[in-house]
Design a protein around this motif. Sequence first.
Motif, PDB file in Angstrom:
ATOM      1  N   UNK A 105       0.826  -1.203   0.000  1.00  0.00           N
ATOM      2  CA  UNK A 105       0.000   0.000   0.000  1.00  0.00           C
ATOM      3  C   UNK A 105       0.865   1.260   0.000  1.00  0.00           C
ATOM      4  N   UNK A 106       2.030   1.195   0.633  1.00  0.00           N
ATOM      5  CA  UNK A 106       2.944   2.343   0.596  1.00  0.00           C
ATOM      6  C   UNK A 106       3.441   2.581  -0.833  1.00  0.00           C
ATOM      7  N   UNK A 107       3.761   1.498  -1.539  1.00  0.00           N
ATOM      8  CA  UNK A 107       4.158   1.637  -2.942  1.00  0.00           C
ATOM      9  C   UNK A 107       3.034   2.283  -3.743  1.00  0.00           C
ATOM     10  N   UNK A 108       1.812   1.829  -3.493  1.00  0.00           N
ATOM     11  CA  UNK A 108       0.662   2.363  -4.206  1.00  0.00           C
ATOM     12  C   UNK A 108       0.477   3.848  -3.917  1.00  0.00           C
ATOM     13  N   UNK A 109       0.655   4.239  -2.670  1.00  0.00           N
ATOM     14  CA  UNK A 109       0.501   5.652  -2.303  1.00  0.00           C
ATOM     15  C   UNK A 109       1.521   6.543  -3.003  1.00  0.00           C
ATOM     16  N   UNK A 110       2.635   5.966  -3.402  1.00  0.00           N
ATOM     17  CA  UNK A 110       3.675   6.772  -4.059  1.00  0.00           C
ATOM     18  C   UNK A 110       3.295   7.149  -5.489  1.00  0.00           C
ATOM     19  N   UNK A 111       2.269   6.514  -6.049  1.00  0.00           N
ATOM     20  CA  UNK A 111       1.840   6.816  -7.416  1.00  0.00           C
ATOM     21  C   UNK A 111       0.837   7.962  -7.418  1.00  0.00           C
ATOM     22  N   UNK A 112       1.089   8.944  -8.271  1.00  0.00           N
ATOM     23  CA  UNK A 112       0.211  10.106  -8.389  1.00  0.00           C
ATOM     24  C   UNK A 112      -0.827   9.851  -9.480  1.00  0.00           C
ATOM     25  N   UNK A 113      -2.120   9.745  -9.144  1.00  0.00           N
ATOM     26  CA  UNK A 113      -3.126   9.452 -10.163  1.00  0.00           C
ATOM     27  C   UNK A 113      -3.467  10.646 -11.054  1.00  0.00           C
ATOM     28  N   UNK A 114      -2.988  11.832 -10.674  1.00  0.00           N
ATOM     29  CA  UNK A 114      -3.235  13.023 -11.510  1.00  0.00           C
ATOM     30  C   UNK A 114      -1.906  13.722 -11.797  1.00  0.00           C
ATOM     31  N   UNK A 115      -1.010  13.054 -12.531  1.00  0.00           N
ATOM     32  CA  UNK A 115       0.292  13.667 -12.798  1.00  0.00           C
ATOM     33  C   UNK A 115       0.147  14.950 -13.615  1.00  0.00           C
TER      34      UNK A 115
END
Length: 339
Positions: A105-115
Motif C-alpha cells: 500500500x505504501x508503494x501504491x501511495x507513491x503513485x500520483x493518479x493526476x500527474x
Amino acid sequence: MPPTHSPHLLVRAACGEPIERPPVWAMRQAGRWDPEFNRIRAGKSFYAFSEDVECAVKASLCPRRFGVDAIILFYDITTLPVAMGLPFELKAGSGPVPDRPIQTLDDLRSLNPVPDPDTYKHIRLLLKRVKEELRDQLPVIVFAGAPFTVATYCIGTGKNVNATRQFAKDFPQVWNGLLEKLSIATIGFLNTLIREGADVYQLFDSWAGLLTPDEYESWAQTHHRTIFAASGGVPRILFVKEGPYLEKMATSGAEVISLGTRHDISAARRAFPNLVFQGNVDEEILQTGTPEQVVDATRSCIRAGGGHRHILNLNHGVDKGTPTVNFEAYIRAAKEPNR
C-alpha cells in the motif's frame, strides 16, 4: 458520434461515415522491422530514443512513405506510470520492467493518479511536432495502455496471468487500488492529448484476452467503460489482443473494436451493425509469407469487411522480422484491392 466533416478517411471510417475504401494502418508500423526506423534509432536505448522528441517525430513519420492512412505516435504504454512516479527500463526478452514493482500500500501511495501534464511533456511536444509536419495531411492516433495491462507491468508480472492472479489474491487492496489509480490517470492523459490535437485514440489491453469472463468484467471491462465514458470527443478504438469476449468489447463504449484472427469480421458486422471494426490480417503472414500471400490475405480481409465501417489493420503489431516488401504489399493491396 455526430458527422465529423473530417478530411481524413480514417476518422470518417471510425465514425461510421461513408468511405471510398477502408483506411489502412498497422500497430507497430513504426518499429524495428523498418530499416529507416533503425537508422533513426541508431542504437539508442528505447526510453532515450522515445524521449528524444525529434527522433520520436522522425520515427512516428517513417510509415508515411509507405502510404498509410494514419500516423500513430511513437512512445510506450509505460509512459503514464513513469509520469505517475514509477520508473521503468526496457529489458531484452522481458519487456518493460519497473525499477521497484508495486507490492505494498505504501508503494501504491507513491503513485500520483493526476500527474502534471509536464511529466509527459515529451509526448505533448511529439504530438505538436508531428501535427506540424503532417499539415493535416493525415490524422494522428495517440494511445494508452488499459489499466489491467499496465498494472501487470507495474507489479512486474507482465503477460504471466497466473502470477497476476496470485498477486490479486494475495494483495487485493493493492491490486484494486492500482487499477483505480491507473484508470484516473489514463483519463487525464488521454483528455490532455485530445485537447492538444489528437484525432483518434486507441486503448490497448494486450493481456486482457487471457482472463476468465469474471476477471475480464472486473479488471478490464469496468475500466474500459469508465475511460471511454470520460474521454471522448474523438473516435475511440479498443484493442484486446485476440480478445475472446466480443460482446463485452462491443459494449465498452468504443466506436471501433479491433479484432484478432479468432473473429470473423463479416460475422461481427452482422452481430453489431452500428460498430466499426478494425483488423484483422494475420501478422504472421506479413512475417513469414510471400508478398503475393500478403496481398491475397489483405484483399480477403477487405471483402469480409464489406467496404464500410471497417479500418484495415493486423491482428497484432508488425513483428520485428517482417520483410519491408511484405509491408509494402499490405499497403498496396489495401489501396488497390481489385487489381
